[in-house]
Design a protein around this motif. Structure first.
Motif, PDB file in Angstrom:
ATOM      1  N   PHE A 241       0.832  -1.198   0.000  1.00 50.92           N
ATOM      2  CA  PHE A 241       0.000   0.000   0.000  1.00 50.92           C
ATOM      3  C   PHE A 241       0.875   1.261   0.000  1.00 50.92           C
ATOM      4  CE2 PHE A 241      -2.163   3.400   2.314  1.00 50.92           C
ATOM      5  CZ  PHE A 241      -3.356   3.491   1.618  1.00 50.92           C
TER       6      PHE A 241
ATOM      7  N   SER B 236       2.810   1.737  -3.272  1.00 50.45           N
ATOM      8  CA  SER B 236       1.895   2.092  -4.375  1.00 50.45           C
ATOM      9  C   SER B 236       1.598   3.586  -4.337  1.00 50.45           C
ATOM     10  CB  SER B 236       0.594   1.287  -4.274  1.00 50.45           C
ATOM     11  OG  SER B 236       0.823  -0.084  -4.534  1.00 50.45           O
ATOM     12  N   ILE B 237       1.436   4.133  -3.129  1.00 50.06           N
ATOM     13  CA  ILE B 237       1.219   5.567  -2.989  1.00 50.06           C
ATOM     14  C   ILE B 237       2.477   6.329  -3.402  1.00 50.06           C
ATOM     15  CG2 ILE B 237       0.629   7.429  -1.394  1.00 50.06           C
ATOM     16  CD1 ILE B 237      -1.643   5.406  -2.002  1.00 50.06           C
TER      17      ILE B 237
ATOM     18  N   THR C 232       2.705   6.446  -7.093  1.00 52.38           N
ATOM     19  CA  THR C 232       1.777   7.440  -7.625  1.00 52.38           C
ATOM     20  C   THR C 232       2.331   8.853  -7.455  1.00 52.38           C
ATOM     21  OG1 THR C 232      -0.024   5.978  -6.957  1.00 52.38           O
ATOM     22  CG2 THR C 232      -0.615   8.231  -7.583  1.00 52.38           C
TER      23      THR C 232
ATOM     24  N   PHE D  48      -2.771   2.751  -8.672  1.00 46.98           N
ATOM     25  CA  PHE D  48      -3.034   3.657  -7.559  1.00 46.98           C
ATOM     26  C   PHE D  48      -4.414   3.438  -6.955  1.00 46.98           C
ATOM     27  CE2 PHE D  48      -4.981   7.860  -6.417  1.00 46.98           C
ATOM     28  CZ  PHE D  48      -4.457   7.914  -5.133  1.00 46.98           C
ATOM     29  N   LEU D  49      -5.447   3.583  -7.771  1.00 47.92           N
ATOM     30  CA  LEU D  49      -6.804   3.525  -7.230  1.00 47.92           C
ATOM     31  C   LEU D  49      -7.129   2.145  -6.666  1.00 47.92           C
ATOM     32  CD1 LEU D  49      -9.221   5.383  -6.867  1.00 47.92           C
ATOM     33  CD2 LEU D  49     -10.127   4.550  -9.046  1.00 47.92           C
TER      34      LEU D  49
ATOM     35  N   LEU E  75      -5.315   1.478  -3.364  1.00 45.08           N
ATOM     36  CA  LEU E  75      -5.849   2.437  -2.398  1.00 45.08           C
ATOM     37  C   LEU E  75      -7.169   1.940  -1.827  1.00 45.08           C
ATOM     38  CD1 LEU E  75      -5.621   5.363  -1.149  1.00 45.08           C
ATOM     39  CD2 LEU E  75      -7.120   6.077  -3.026  1.00 45.08           C
TER      40      LEU E  75
ATOM     41  N   MET F  58      -6.767  -0.054   1.931  1.00 46.86           N
ATOM     42  CA  MET F  58      -6.690   1.113   2.815  1.00 46.86           C
ATOM     43  C   MET F  58      -6.922   0.760   4.279  1.00 46.86           C
ATOM     44  SD  MET F  58      -8.804   4.695   2.756  1.00 46.86           S
ATOM     45  CE  MET F  58      -8.142   5.220   1.205  1.00 46.86           C
TER      46      MET F  58
ATOM     47  N   THR G  50      -5.420  -8.120  -4.890  1.00 51.37           N
ATOM     48  CA  THR G  50      -4.601  -6.910  -5.026  1.00 51.37           C
ATOM     49  C   THR G  50      -3.287  -7.218  -5.729  1.00 51.37           C
ATOM     50  OG1 THR G  50      -5.553  -6.074  -2.961  1.00 51.37           O
ATOM     51  CG2 THR G  50      -3.575  -4.981  -3.783  1.00 51.37           C
TER      52      THR G  50
END
Length: 423
Positions: A276, A279-280, A283, A325-326, A329, A333, A347
């Motif tokens: 997670f 990945s952020i 982005t 990203f989405l 997320l 999350m 995922t």
């Protein structure tokens, strides 16, 4: 595959997994051969797909070394009981490196005819933007002052030297860290753990400074007029996310087959946090690179994204953000989401596909003639190459995993902390 329930377990590679990985390799070889046999634009897309997947292969294996190194430097305990998986990735890195070097070599020495500015010329299938004859010769009609200015970096001897030296260095550290772990099992004590800590510190310094250079040379130089100082970190983030996704997926799938029975939702939670978080970060770097280029509106920089907004790429350009990203997320999350096995599998699969698309958008617009490419148009090369490399990675990685005396480093100083990990 044998099923065991203790940390003395030795993985045995066979049965369905071995059969399907070999079938996938055969499918890949047939599809790649078909791409060359069909000729024409299919040869170019085949070379491009081979570069894409061999780079992907190297990045995933390199992530195994990177993961081990920062776990040792952080003196992390949670990962001790699953460290054999990234070690198996690292053991495959020399094979992946050789394949990448072979693909790059063939792409440079084999040429084809293209029409540029109304004249015909022979260019290599890969790296034509800087490796075409005459680009750095002021007396040549092909002379390009921008490429000539970059010639100290963009020349074939330096290019191959960079590839060989960096991949050999990454492979050495992967081998050394894995050997120290094996020696730790036979010798006990803290000597090998301390050695692993020191090796990891050295590796991370070298890796941090050189991986961007590796990405610049192997991928960014496909469009040699363009450059971005963020491109190396963008690739580092992509390499890390997809490597983590394949590690987590491997562990979950092996657990479903009766292995890694000590792995709990707490270990998945830690993998989920890393996936997670990075990945952020991916982005953030992607957006910073895109936004600053858009805002500056300088033709020599914006041409990179202009190409990717052509009709054959634009839909995939935005899907790239959705997948990488989405999707993570929304899927990862919450705390509980990171602890659900099926959610983690979903995922990881989305990210494996998403970063294939990410690499696709890095490679194809710079190698395939404008207006002739779209995902699906050359489905034989795209899907077949992906299946072949997936089978090859699976076969090599699981073979490497089966060579360990046990799936757990039994004398790792933090093993008990990992076996009783709870967050």
């Amino acid at each position: 595959m044998a099923h065991h329930n203790t940390i003395e377990e030795k993985f045995e590679f066979g049965g369905t997994a071995k059969t399907w990985s070999l079938v996938a390799i055969v499918i890949g070889v047939i599809c790649i051969a078909a791409g060359f046999i069909m000729g024409g634009e299919h040869v170019q897309t085949t070379y491009s797909n081979l570069l894409l997947m061999s780079y992907y292969f190297v990045c995933v294996c390199t992530c195994g070394v990177f993961f081990m190194a920062y776990q040792y430097v952080a003196q992390a305990g949670w990962s001790a009981s699953v460290i054999r998986v990234p070690q198996a990735f690292a053991k495959v890195l020399p094979i992946a490196s050789v394949i990448l070097i072979i693909v790059v070599t063939l792409g440079l020495i084999n040429t084809h005819e293209v029409v540029e500015h109304g004249k015909k010329e022979m260019v290599p299938y890969l790296y034509a933007h800087w490796a075409t004859h005459g680009l750095t010769d002021p007396a040549s009609e092909n002379y390009d002052p921008i490429i000539a200015g970059k010639a100290p970096f963009l020349n074939i001897p330096f290019f191959f030297g960079m590839l060989v030296v960096l991949l050999a260095a990454y492979s050495y550290f992967g081998w050394a860290l894995t050997k120290a772990s094996n020696d730790e099992d036979s010798e006990g004590g803290m000597r090998n753990y301390d050695k692993s800590f020191k090796l990891s510190c050295i590796f991370l310094v070298i890796f941090g400074f050189t991986f961007p250079i590796f990405a610049f040379g192997t991928i960014m130089s496909l469009e040699a007029h363009w450059f971005s100082t963020m491109f190396g970190w963008y690739n580092l983030a992509a390499m890390h996310v997809v490597g983590l996704a394949i590690m987590a997926l491997t562990i979950v799938l092996l657990q479903k087959k009766g292995h890694f029975t000590w792995v709990t939702e707490n270990h998945l939670h830690d993998f989920g946090k890393l996936i997670f978080g990075f990945s952020i970060f991916w982005t953030y770097v992607w957006f910073a690179q895109f936004f600053l280029t858009w805002y500056a509106n300088m033709p020599e920089e914006s041409v990179y994204f202009y190409k990717r907004w052509e009709p054959e790429y634009k839909w995939w350009f935005w899907l790239n953000i959705v997948l990488n990203f989405l999707a993570p997320l929304l899927l990862l999350m919450s705390r509980d989401a990171k602890r659900l096995m099926n959610r983690m599998v979903l995922t990881c699969i989305v990210l494996i596909i998403g970063h294939w698309l990410d690499y696709y958008l890095m490679v194809m617009p710079g190698t395939v003639e404008e207006g002739t490419m779209n995902i699906g148009k050359s489905i034989v090369e795209e899907l077949g190459t992906f299946i072949g490399f997936a089978g090859l990675f699976t076969f090599c990685m699981l073979t490497a995993l089966s060579k360990f005396s046990s799936l757990v480093p039994k004398k790792h100083p933090f093993l008990q902390e990992s076996l009783h990990h709870h967050i």
